[in-house]
Design a protein around this motif. Structure first.
Motif, PDB file in Angstrom:
ATOM      1  N   VAL A 147       0.837  -1.206   0.000  1.00 24.73           N
ATOM      2  CA  VAL A 147       0.000   0.000   0.000  1.00 24.73           C
ATOM      3  C   VAL A 147       0.866   1.248   0.000  1.00 24.73           C
ATOM      4  O   VAL A 147       0.607   2.211  -0.739  1.00 24.73           O
ATOM      5  CB  VAL A 147      -0.949  -0.024   1.216  1.00 24.73           C
ATOM      6  CG1 VAL A 147      -1.649   1.316   1.375  1.00 24.73           C
ATOM      7  CG2 VAL A 147      -1.980  -1.128   1.053  1.00 24.73           C
ATOM      8  N   VAL A 148       1.909   1.240   0.827  1.00 23.80           N
ATOM      9  CA  VAL A 148       2.793   2.404   0.894  1.00 23.80           C
ATOM     10  C   VAL A 148       3.501   2.626  -0.440  1.00 23.80           C
ATOM     11  O   VAL A 148       3.586   3.759  -0.945  1.00 23.80           O
ATOM     12  CB  VAL A 148       3.819   2.223   2.034  1.00 23.80           C
ATOM     13  CG1 VAL A 148       4.870   3.322   1.988  1.00 23.80           C
ATOM     14  CG2 VAL A 148       3.108   2.231   3.373  1.00 23.80           C
ATOM     15  N   VAL A 149       4.020   1.533  -1.036  1.00 21.55           N
ATOM     16  CA  VAL A 149       4.715   1.661  -2.320  1.00 21.55           C
ATOM     17  C   VAL A 149       3.768   2.160  -3.409  1.00 21.55           C
ATOM     18  O   VAL A 149       4.112   3.041  -4.209  1.00 21.55           O
ATOM     19  CB  VAL A 149       5.347   0.307  -2.719  1.00 21.55           C
ATOM     20  CG1 VAL A 149       5.888   0.368  -4.141  1.00 21.55           C
ATOM     21  CG2 VAL A 149       6.459  -0.067  -1.756  1.00 21.55           C
ATOM     22  N   ALA A 150       2.558   1.585  -3.438  1.00 23.23           N
ATOM     23  CA  ALA A 150       1.585   2.024  -4.437  1.00 23.23           C
ATOM     24  C   ALA A 150       1.232   3.495  -4.255  1.00 23.23           C
ATOM     25  O   ALA A 150       1.119   4.250  -5.232  1.00 23.23           O
ATOM     26  CB  ALA A 150       0.327   1.161  -4.351  1.00 23.23           C
ATOM     27  N   PHE A 151       1.076   3.908  -2.999  1.00 18.94           N
ATOM     28  CA  PHE A 151       0.754   5.315  -2.735  1.00 18.94           C
ATOM     29  C   PHE A 151       1.884   6.226  -3.216  1.00 18.94           C
ATOM     30  O   PHE A 151       1.636   7.262  -3.853  1.00 18.94           O
ATOM     31  CB  PHE A 151       0.505   5.508  -1.236  1.00 18.94           C
ATOM     32  CG  PHE A 151       0.298   6.935  -0.839  1.00 18.94           C
ATOM     33  CD1 PHE A 151      -0.905   7.580  -1.089  1.00 18.94           C
ATOM     34  CD2 PHE A 151       1.315   7.651  -0.210  1.00 18.94           C
ATOM     35  CE1 PHE A 151      -1.098   8.892  -0.733  1.00 18.94           C
ATOM     36  CE2 PHE A 151       1.130   8.966   0.153  1.00 18.94           C
ATOM     37  CZ  PHE A 151      -0.079   9.592  -0.103  1.00 18.94           C
ATOM     38  N   LEU A 152       3.128   5.838  -2.900  1.00 20.13           N
ATOM     39  CA  LEU A 152       4.264   6.657  -3.329  1.00 20.13           C
ATOM     40  C   LEU A 152       4.364   6.720  -4.852  1.00 20.13           C
ATOM     41  O   LEU A 152       4.683   7.771  -5.427  1.00 20.13           O
ATOM     42  CB  LEU A 152       5.561   6.097  -2.735  1.00 20.13           C
ATOM     43  CG  LEU A 152       5.699   6.221  -1.210  1.00 20.13           C
ATOM     44  CD1 LEU A 152       6.981   5.557  -0.745  1.00 20.13           C
ATOM     45  CD2 LEU A 152       5.675   7.685  -0.796  1.00 20.13           C
ATOM     46  N   MET A 153       4.089   5.591  -5.516  1.00 22.19           N
ATOM     47  CA  MET A 153       4.149   5.583  -6.980  1.00 22.19           C
ATOM     48  C   MET A 153       3.076   6.502  -7.563  1.00 22.19           C
ATOM     49  O   MET A 153       3.325   7.238  -8.524  1.00 22.19           O
ATOM     50  CB  MET A 153       3.973   4.158  -7.509  1.00 22.19           C
ATOM     51  CG  MET A 153       5.138   3.243  -7.208  1.00 22.19           C
ATOM     52  SD  MET A 153       4.884   1.571  -7.857  1.00 22.19           S
ATOM     53  CE  MET A 153       4.812   1.926  -9.624  1.00 22.19           C
ATOM     54  N   ILE A 154       1.887   6.457  -6.974  1.00 18.30           N
ATOM     55  CA  ILE A 154       0.812   7.306  -7.484  1.00 18.30           C
ATOM     56  C   ILE A 154       1.130   8.784  -7.266  1.00 18.30           C
ATOM     57  O   ILE A 154       0.882   9.628  -8.130  1.00 18.30           O
ATOM     58  CB  ILE A 154      -0.527   6.928  -6.813  1.00 18.30           C
ATOM     59  CG1 ILE A 154      -0.946   5.518  -7.246  1.00 18.30           C
ATOM     60  CG2 ILE A 154      -1.611   7.931  -7.146  1.00 18.30           C
ATOM     61  CD1 ILE A 154      -2.158   4.998  -6.512  1.00 18.30           C
ATOM     62  N   VAL A 155       1.697   9.073  -6.088  1.00 12.85           N
ATOM     63  CA  VAL A 155       1.965  10.470  -5.759  1.00 12.85           C
ATOM     64  C   VAL A 155       3.134  11.027  -6.559  1.00 12.85           C
ATOM     65  O   VAL A 155       3.103  12.168  -7.039  1.00 12.85           O
ATOM     66  CB  VAL A 155       2.233  10.603  -4.241  1.00 12.85           C
ATOM     67  CG1 VAL A 155       2.721  11.999  -3.897  1.00 12.85           C
ATOM     68  CG2 VAL A 155       0.965  10.299  -3.462  1.00 12.85           C
ATOM     69  N   THR A 156       4.188  10.215  -6.704  1.00 16.96           N
ATOM     70  CA  THR A 156       5.412  10.734  -7.323  1.00 16.96           C
ATOM     71  C   THR A 156       5.510  10.469  -8.819  1.00 16.96           C
ATOM     72  O   THR A 156       6.335  11.082  -9.492  1.00 16.96           O
ATOM     73  CB  THR A 156       6.645  10.103  -6.645  1.00 16.96           C
ATOM     74  OG1 THR A 156       6.612   8.669  -6.819  1.00 16.96           O
ATOM     75  CG2 THR A 156       6.651  10.418  -5.154  1.00 16.96           C
ATOM     76  N   TRP A 157       4.687   9.537  -9.342  1.00 14.22           N
ATOM     77  CA  TRP A 157       4.821   9.193 -10.761  1.00 14.22           C
ATOM     78  C   TRP A 157       4.350  10.328 -11.656  1.00 14.22           C
ATOM     79  O   TRP A 157       3.308  10.945 -11.406  1.00 14.22           O
ATOM     80  CB  TRP A 157       4.029   7.938 -11.080  1.00 14.22           C
ATOM     81  CG  TRP A 157       4.144   7.522 -12.524  1.00 14.22           C
ATOM     82  CD1 TRP A 157       5.153   6.831 -13.111  1.00 14.22           C
ATOM     83  CD2 TRP A 157       3.197   7.789 -13.567  1.00 14.22           C
ATOM     84  NE1 TRP A 157       4.908   6.641 -14.435  1.00 14.22           N
ATOM     85  CE2 TRP A 157       3.715   7.227 -14.751  1.00 14.22           C
ATOM     86  CE3 TRP A 157       1.981   8.454 -13.616  1.00 14.22           C
ATOM     87  CZ2 TRP A 157       3.046   7.303 -15.968  1.00 14.22           C
ATOM     88  CZ3 TRP A 157       1.314   8.543 -14.827  1.00 14.22           C
ATOM     89  CH2 TRP A 157       1.844   7.969 -15.985  1.00 14.22           C
TER      90      TRP A 157
END
Length: 250
Positions: free
Chosen positions: A100-110
């Motif tokens: 969940v954390v990785v997916a959130f970071l990818m969504i935010v930073t991608w």
């Protein structure tokens, strides 16, 4: 009949009995009470020595001991199993939390990577080519937002003479200009592969032959043959974009 006497000090001595029944009363009392010589069966069963002498009691004792050992083993194994289950569950939740954390970071930073178009300067080479082959054409002006990405001119010593200009549109589609002093079918076949006719387009009062490229997906071409020159405008931008580019050729 009893007698009493005095000792040397004058004190009275304890009385002695001559009755023989007194000596036999206690043994007879014990013999007459049947409970006095009988053991409690329960006490005998609890006595290890008795259990050792009684096989049935010993077997029951062993069975109880085995049952207690199995119960202890079961409880211990059950405790270990529950601990393992808790550990596995915790690991699964931890992994889910990480995802969940990785997916959130990818969504935010991608950020979508914009394909950068590397534009090239073509006007100088176009002017040089026209000095050798006056029939060479180029866009004047280049449509807004479009950029030349490749340019090539083959000089007369390398027959046939050919001119190429590759362009990327503002919609990131490709349009290419191919020209040659070869008017036969080999030049279009070399540049386009297998094609089929698709009607005509009129650009600036000039009729161009439409082609559908069979060996390429969603690519078309406009072909114009005349005055000893073959001119091809091709690409995946669609007929309207091809016609717009053809209209700028001078």
């Amino acid at each position: 009949m009893s007698t009493t006497g005095q000792g040397p000090s004058g004190d009275s001595a304890p009385a002695q009995t001559d009755d023989p029944r007194a000596a036999t009363d206690a043994p007879r009392a014990v013999a007459e009470d049947p409970r006095a010589g009988t053991q409690d069966p329960t006490a005998a069963a609890e006595d290890p020595r008795v259990a050792a002498e009684d096989p049935r009691v010993a077997a029951e004792a062993r069975e109880k001991a085995r049952a207690r050992a199995e119960a202890i083993t079961y409880r211990e194994q059950n405790r270990k199993d529950r601990a393992k289950a808790r550990t596995l569950t915790n690991m699964v939740w931890a992994l889910l939390a990480c995802f969940v954390v990785v997916a959130f970071l990818m969504i935010v930073t991608w950020r979508p990577k914009e394909e950068k178009v590397r534009a090239v300067e073509y006007t100088a080479q176009l002017q040089d080519a026209r000095k050798v082959a006056p029939w060479v054409r180029g866009p004047e002006p280049m449509p807004a937002g479009w950029a030349a990405t490749s340019v090539e001119f083959r000089a007369p010593e390398r027959q046939p003479i050919t001119w190429h200009l590759g362009v990327v549109t503002d919609a990131k589609k490709y349009v290419g200009l191919e020209q040659s002093n070869v008017t036969g079918g080999e030049f279009p076949a070399d540049k386009l592969g297998r094609t089929t006719d698709d009607g005509t387009s009129t650009v600036g009062g000039v009729t161009w032959q439409r082609k559908v490229l069979l060996d390429r997906t969603e690519e078309n071409a406009l072909v114009l043959v005349g005055s000893g020159v073959t001119t091809i405008v091709t690409g995946n931008a669609g007929y309207p974009a091809l016609e717009a580019f053809a209209s700028t050729l001078r």
